[in-house]
Scaffold this motif. Structure first.
Motif, PDB file in Angstrom:
ATOM      1  N   THR A  41       8.190  22.791  -5.925  1.00  0.00           N
ATOM      2  CA  THR A  41       8.561  24.167  -6.883  1.00  0.00           C
ATOM      3  C   THR A  41       8.033  25.575  -6.513  1.00  0.00           C
ATOM      4  OG1 THR A  41       6.134  23.591  -7.817  1.00  0.00           O
ATOM      5  CG2 THR A  41       8.088  22.380  -8.605  1.00  0.00           C
ATOM      6  N   HIS A  42       7.741  25.793  -5.273  1.00  0.00           N
ATOM      7  CA  HIS A  42       7.494  27.174  -4.810  1.00  0.00           C
ATOM      8  C   HIS A  42       8.908  28.016  -4.770  1.00  0.00           C
ATOM      9  CE1 HIS A  42       3.652  27.723  -2.650  1.00  0.00           C
ATOM     10  NE2 HIS A  42       3.482  26.331  -3.002  1.00  0.00           N
ATOM     11  N   GLY A  43       9.944  27.365  -4.474  1.00  0.00           N
ATOM     12  CA  GLY A  43      11.262  28.100  -4.422  1.00  0.00           C
ATOM     13  C   GLY A  43      11.467  28.294  -2.895  1.00  0.00           C
ATOM     14  N   PHE A  44      12.825  29.141  -2.960  1.00  0.00           N
ATOM     15  CA  PHE A  44      13.365  29.430  -1.505  1.00  0.00           C
ATOM     16  C   PHE A  44      13.168  28.299  -0.373  1.00  0.00           C
ATOM     17  CE2 PHE A  44      11.648  33.456  -3.523  1.00  0.00           C
ATOM     18  CZ  PHE A  44      12.877  33.918  -3.823  1.00  0.00           C
ATOM     19  N   GLN A  45      12.915  28.467   0.923  1.00  0.00           N
ATOM     20  CA  GLN A  45      12.908  27.626   1.772  1.00  0.00           C
ATOM     21  C   GLN A  45      11.844  26.812   1.672  1.00  0.00           C
ATOM     22  OE1 GLN A  45      15.983  28.325   2.645  1.00  0.00           O
ATOM     23  NE2 GLN A  45      15.264  27.297   4.451  1.00  0.00           N
ATOM     24  N   ALA A  46      10.562  27.067   0.781  1.00  0.00           N
ATOM     25  CA  ALA A  46       9.407  26.177   0.571  1.00  0.00           C
ATOM     26  C   ALA A  46      10.083  24.836  -0.081  1.00  0.00           C
ATOM     27  CB  ALA A  46       8.411  26.865   0.050  1.00  0.00           C
ATOM     28  N   THR A  47      11.157  24.887  -0.940  1.00  0.00           N
ATOM     29  CA  THR A  47      11.514  23.772  -1.682  1.00  0.00           C
ATOM     30  C   THR A  47      12.167  22.763  -0.585  1.00  0.00           C
ATOM     31  OG1 THR A  47      11.793  25.019  -3.647  1.00  0.00           O
ATOM     32  CG2 THR A  47      12.959  23.120  -3.544  1.00  0.00           C
ATOM     33  N   HIS A  48      13.056  23.416   0.099  1.00  0.00           N
ATOM     34  CA  HIS A  48      13.615  22.529   1.278  1.00  0.00           C
ATOM     35  C   HIS A  48      12.604  21.895   1.983  1.00  0.00           C
ATOM     36  CE1 HIS A  48      17.736  23.848   0.418  1.00  0.00           C
ATOM     37  NE2 HIS A  48      17.227  24.866   0.159  1.00  0.00           N
ATOM     38  N   PHE A  49      11.373  22.267   2.350  1.00  0.00           N
ATOM     39  CA  PHE A  49      10.331  21.900   3.018  1.00  0.00           C
ATOM     40  C   PHE A  49       9.775  20.640   2.023  1.00  0.00           C
ATOM     41  CE2 PHE A  49       6.079  21.020   4.314  1.00  0.00           C
ATOM     42  CZ  PHE A  49       6.070  21.114   5.785  1.00  0.00           C
ATOM     43  N   GLY A  50       9.552  21.044   0.950  1.00  0.00           N
ATOM     44  CA  GLY A  50       8.871  20.040   0.073  1.00  0.00           C
ATOM     45  C   GLY A  50      10.055  18.608  -0.084  1.00  0.00           C
ATOM     46  N   LEU A  51      11.391  19.050   0.051  1.00  0.00           N
ATOM     47  CA  LEU A  51      12.261  17.707   0.050  1.00  0.00           C
ATOM     48  C   LEU A  51      12.214  16.943   1.127  1.00  0.00           C
ATOM     49  CD1 LEU A  51      15.226  19.755  -1.720  1.00  0.00           C
ATOM     50  CD2 LEU A  51      13.894  17.911  -2.628  1.00  0.00           C
ATOM     51  N   ALA A  52      12.181  17.770   2.280  1.00  0.00           N
ATOM     52  CA  ALA A  52      11.922  16.968   3.624  1.00  0.00           C
ATOM     53  C   ALA A  52      10.827  16.075   3.508  1.00  0.00           C
ATOM     54  CB  ALA A  52      11.879  18.068   4.701  1.00  0.00           C
ATOM     55  N   VAL A  53       9.502  16.586   3.054  1.00  0.00           N
ATOM     56  CA  VAL A  53       8.466  15.589   3.009  1.00  0.00           C
ATOM     57  C   VAL A  53       8.720  14.503   1.978  1.00  0.00           C
ATOM     58  CG1 VAL A  53       5.863  15.963   1.987  1.00  0.00           C
ATOM     59  CG2 VAL A  53       6.910  17.866   3.201  1.00  0.00           C
ATOM     60  N   GLU A  54       9.165  14.775   0.950  1.00  0.00           N
ATOM     61  CA  GLU A  54       9.623  13.677  -0.050  1.00  0.00           C
ATOM     62  C   GLU A  54      10.405  12.605   0.743  1.00  0.00           C
ATOM     63  OE1 GLU A  54      11.602  14.535  -3.392  1.00  0.00           O
ATOM     64  OE2 GLU A  54       9.689  14.406  -4.651  1.00  0.00           O
ATOM     65  N   GLN A  55      11.436  13.086   1.509  1.00  0.00           N
ATOM     66  CA  GLN A  55      12.240  12.075   2.373  1.00  0.00           C
ATOM     67  C   GLN A  55      11.433  11.205   3.379  1.00  0.00           C
ATOM     68  OE1 GLN A  55      15.600  11.508   1.616  1.00  0.00           O
ATOM     69  NE2 GLN A  55      15.178   9.775   3.024  1.00  0.00           N
ATOM     70  N   ILE A  56      10.604  11.925   4.090  1.00  0.00           N
ATOM     71  CA  ILE A  56       9.750  11.379   5.253  1.00  0.00           C
ATOM     72  C   ILE A  56       8.803  10.043   4.492  1.00  0.00           C
ATOM     73  CG2 ILE A  56       7.987  11.700   7.025  1.00  0.00           C
ATOM     74  CD1 ILE A  56       9.366  14.376   7.538  1.00  0.00           C
ATOM     75  N   ASN A  57       8.333  10.526   3.464  1.00  0.00           N
ATOM     76  CA  ASN A  57       7.344   9.800   2.548  1.00  0.00           C
ATOM     77  C   ASN A  57       8.024   8.392   2.198  1.00  0.00           C
ATOM     78  OD1 ASN A  57       4.829  11.304   3.170  1.00  0.00           O
ATOM     79  ND2 ASN A  57       5.351  12.456   1.293  1.00  0.00           N
ATOM     80  N   MET A  58       9.297   8.754   1.800  1.00  0.00           N
ATOM     81  CA  MET A  58      10.019   7.702   1.261  1.00  0.00           C
ATOM     82  C   MET A  58      10.459   6.573   2.599  1.00  0.00           C
ATOM     83  SD  MET A  58      14.001   7.701  -0.534  1.00  0.00           S
ATOM     84  CE  MET A  58      13.345   9.088  -1.699  1.00  0.00           C
ATOM     85  N   MET A  59      10.638   7.143   3.469  1.00  0.00           N
ATOM     86  CA  MET A  59      10.979   6.427   5.008  1.00  0.00           C
ATOM     87  C   MET A  59       9.677   5.499   5.239  1.00  0.00           C
ATOM     88  SD  MET A  59      12.885   9.393   6.664  1.00  0.00           S
ATOM     89  CE  MET A  59      13.027   8.897   8.493  1.00  0.00           C
ATOM     90  N   LEU A  60       8.540   6.059   5.066  1.00  0.00           N
ATOM     91  CA  LEU A  60       7.144   5.716   5.573  1.00  0.00           C
ATOM     92  C   LEU A  60       6.911   4.298   4.580  1.00  0.00           C
ATOM     93  CD1 LEU A  60       5.435   8.777   6.879  1.00  0.00           C
ATOM     94  CD2 LEU A  60       6.298   6.963   7.979  1.00  0.00           C
ATOM     95  N   ARG A  61       7.276   4.652   3.310  1.00  0.00           N
ATOM     96  CA  ARG A  61       6.786   3.693   2.364  1.00  0.00           C
ATOM     97  C   ARG A  61       7.748   2.426   2.350  1.00  0.00           C
ATOM     98  NH1 ARG A  61       5.591   8.325  -1.050  1.00  0.00           N
ATOM     99  NH2 ARG A  61       7.506   8.585  -1.914  1.00  0.00           N
ATOM    100  N   TRP A  62       8.881   2.688   2.570  1.00  0.00           N
ATOM    101  CA  TRP A  62       9.660   1.622   2.495  1.00  0.00           C
ATOM    102  C   TRP A  62       9.712   0.367   3.025  1.00  0.00           C
ATOM    103  CZ3 TRP A  62      13.130  -1.348   5.001  1.00  0.00           C
ATOM    104  CH2 TRP A  62      14.432  -2.010   4.579  1.00  0.00           C
ATOM    105  N   ARG A  63       9.890  -0.757   2.448  1.00  0.00           N
ATOM    106  CA  ARG A  63       9.674  -2.007   2.798  1.00  0.00           C
ATOM    107  C   ARG A  63      11.023  -2.935   2.612  1.00  0.00           C
ATOM    108  NH1 ARG A  63       6.442   0.416   4.813  1.00  0.00           N
ATOM    109  NH2 ARG A  63       4.297   0.091   5.371  1.00  0.00           N
ATOM    110  N   LEU A  64      11.330  -3.933   3.244  1.00  0.00           N
ATOM    111  CA  LEU A  64      12.687  -4.822   2.875  1.00  0.00           C
ATOM    112  C   LEU A  64      12.381  -5.336   1.710  1.00  0.00           C
ATOM    113  CD1 LEU A  64      15.337  -5.518   3.868  1.00  0.00           C
ATOM    114  CD2 LEU A  64      14.198  -7.303   4.943  1.00  0.00           C
ATOM    115  N   SER A  65      11.068  -5.552   1.359  1.00  0.00           N
ATOM    116  CA  SER A  65      10.758  -6.458   0.118  1.00  0.00           C
ATOM    117  C   SER A  65      11.381  -5.549  -1.285  1.00  0.00           C
ATOM    118  CB  SER A  65       9.575  -6.841  -0.119  1.00  0.00           C
ATOM    119  OG  SER A  65       8.708  -5.539  -0.036  1.00  0.00           O
ATOM    120  N   GLN A  66      11.653  -4.497  -0.982  1.00  0.00           N
ATOM    121  CA  GLN A  66      11.973  -3.589  -2.269  1.00  0.00           C
ATOM    122  C   GLN A  66      13.603  -3.937  -2.304  1.00  0.00           C
ATOM    123  OE1 GLN A  66       9.629   0.186  -0.448  1.00  0.00           O
ATOM    124  NE2 GLN A  66      11.302   0.642  -1.795  1.00  0.00           N
ATOM    125  N   GLU A  67      14.317  -4.562  -1.442  1.00  0.00           N
ATOM    126  CA  GLU A  67      15.480  -5.025  -1.532  1.00  0.00           C
ATOM    127  C   GLU A  67      15.724  -6.395  -1.943  1.00  0.00           C
ATOM    128  OE1 GLU A  67      17.513  -2.447  -1.411  1.00  0.00           O
ATOM    129  OE2 GLU A  67      16.246  -0.875  -0.487  1.00  0.00           O
TER     130      GLU A  67
END
Length: 235
Positions: free
Chosen positions: A57-83
């Motif tokens: 919620t910073h805006g500008f490029q910081a928001t894109h950085f925040g979205l990247a952090v979210e994506q990486i955390n999603m990749m690290l948390r994912w387990r096949l048991s979710q599917e």
């Protein structure tokens, strides 16, 4: 004359009204779920997790950085048991809940050699050391830079330094980094004997010998140097 003046005044008033309407357009109500722009409050202390989340919620490029952090955390948390188990794509052994819970996302990381030239080398080492990524896709230059740094460091310089003047001193510039020629020479001194041995081995066995086969005998992880260092290991 009086009629002309009245007409002009009327036209002026209409123009003013149109301009006002154009500038002061009535705002529509923002949807209730629209995030508000807000930065991190350091008065609450330094909480890195909260700070990175706030980038969204910073805006500008910081928001894109925040979205990247979210994506990486999603990749690290994912387990096949979710599917759900898919018999058309998965084998029977993948039905086991324990197996599915232990199956993580396969993460590939790609980077160019300049990422190893700079301080990101230590970041990449950490990710590999702690198995936060599954595979690396990089260039030969990145491997070269990593081995060079096992022997000698790169140094900080400036983007404005003259390449010609540095060259006369036997120093190379990578952006604002400085690399003495001696670093490249040391790397070549290490690599040439390996290549010669590989060529002789290849001729003797009449089959292709890869560099990785030879390197596996001589490169081990060194925590202090933040990478691999050259050492003769038992074959």
């Amino acid at each position: 004359s009086t009629m002309s003046t009245a007409t002009e005044e009327k036209g002026s008033a209409e123009d003013c009204s149109k301009a006002t309407a154009a500038v002061l357009v009535k705002s529509e109500k923002m949807p209730e779920d629209t995030p508000q722009c807000r930065g991190y409050d350091f008065n609450k202390g330094l909480d890195y997790d909260a700070m990175f989340r706030s980038f969204l919620t910073h805006g500008f490029q910081a928001t894109h950085f925040g979205l990247a952090v979210e994506q990486i955390n999603m990749m690290l948390r994912w387990r096949l048991s979710q599917e759900k188990f898919d018999p058309s794509k998965e084998t029977e052994d993948m039905k086991d809940p324990k197996v599915r819970a232990a199956t993580k996302c396969t993460i590939f990381m790609g980077y160019t050699s300049n990422m190893v030239s700079c301080g990101n080398r230590e970041v990449i080492r950490f990710l590999l050391e702690h198995k936060l990524i599954s595979a690396v896709v990089t260039t030969g230059g990145a491997i070269e830079e990593d081995i060079m740094k096992c022997y000698n460091p790169h140094y900080m310089g400036d983007f404005k330094l003259s390449g010609r003047e540095l060259r006369l001193k036997g120093i190379n510039r990578i952006g604002n980094l400085l690399v003495p020629n001696a670093n490249y020479i040391k790397f070549e001194d290490w690599l040439k004997p390996i290549l010669i041995d590989m060529l002789q081995e290849q001729k003797s066995v009449t089959k292709e010998v890869t560099l990785s086969k030879k390197e596996a005998r001589e490169i081990v992880l060194n925590q202090e140097n933040g990478g691999g260092f050259i050492k003769e290991c038992p074959k």
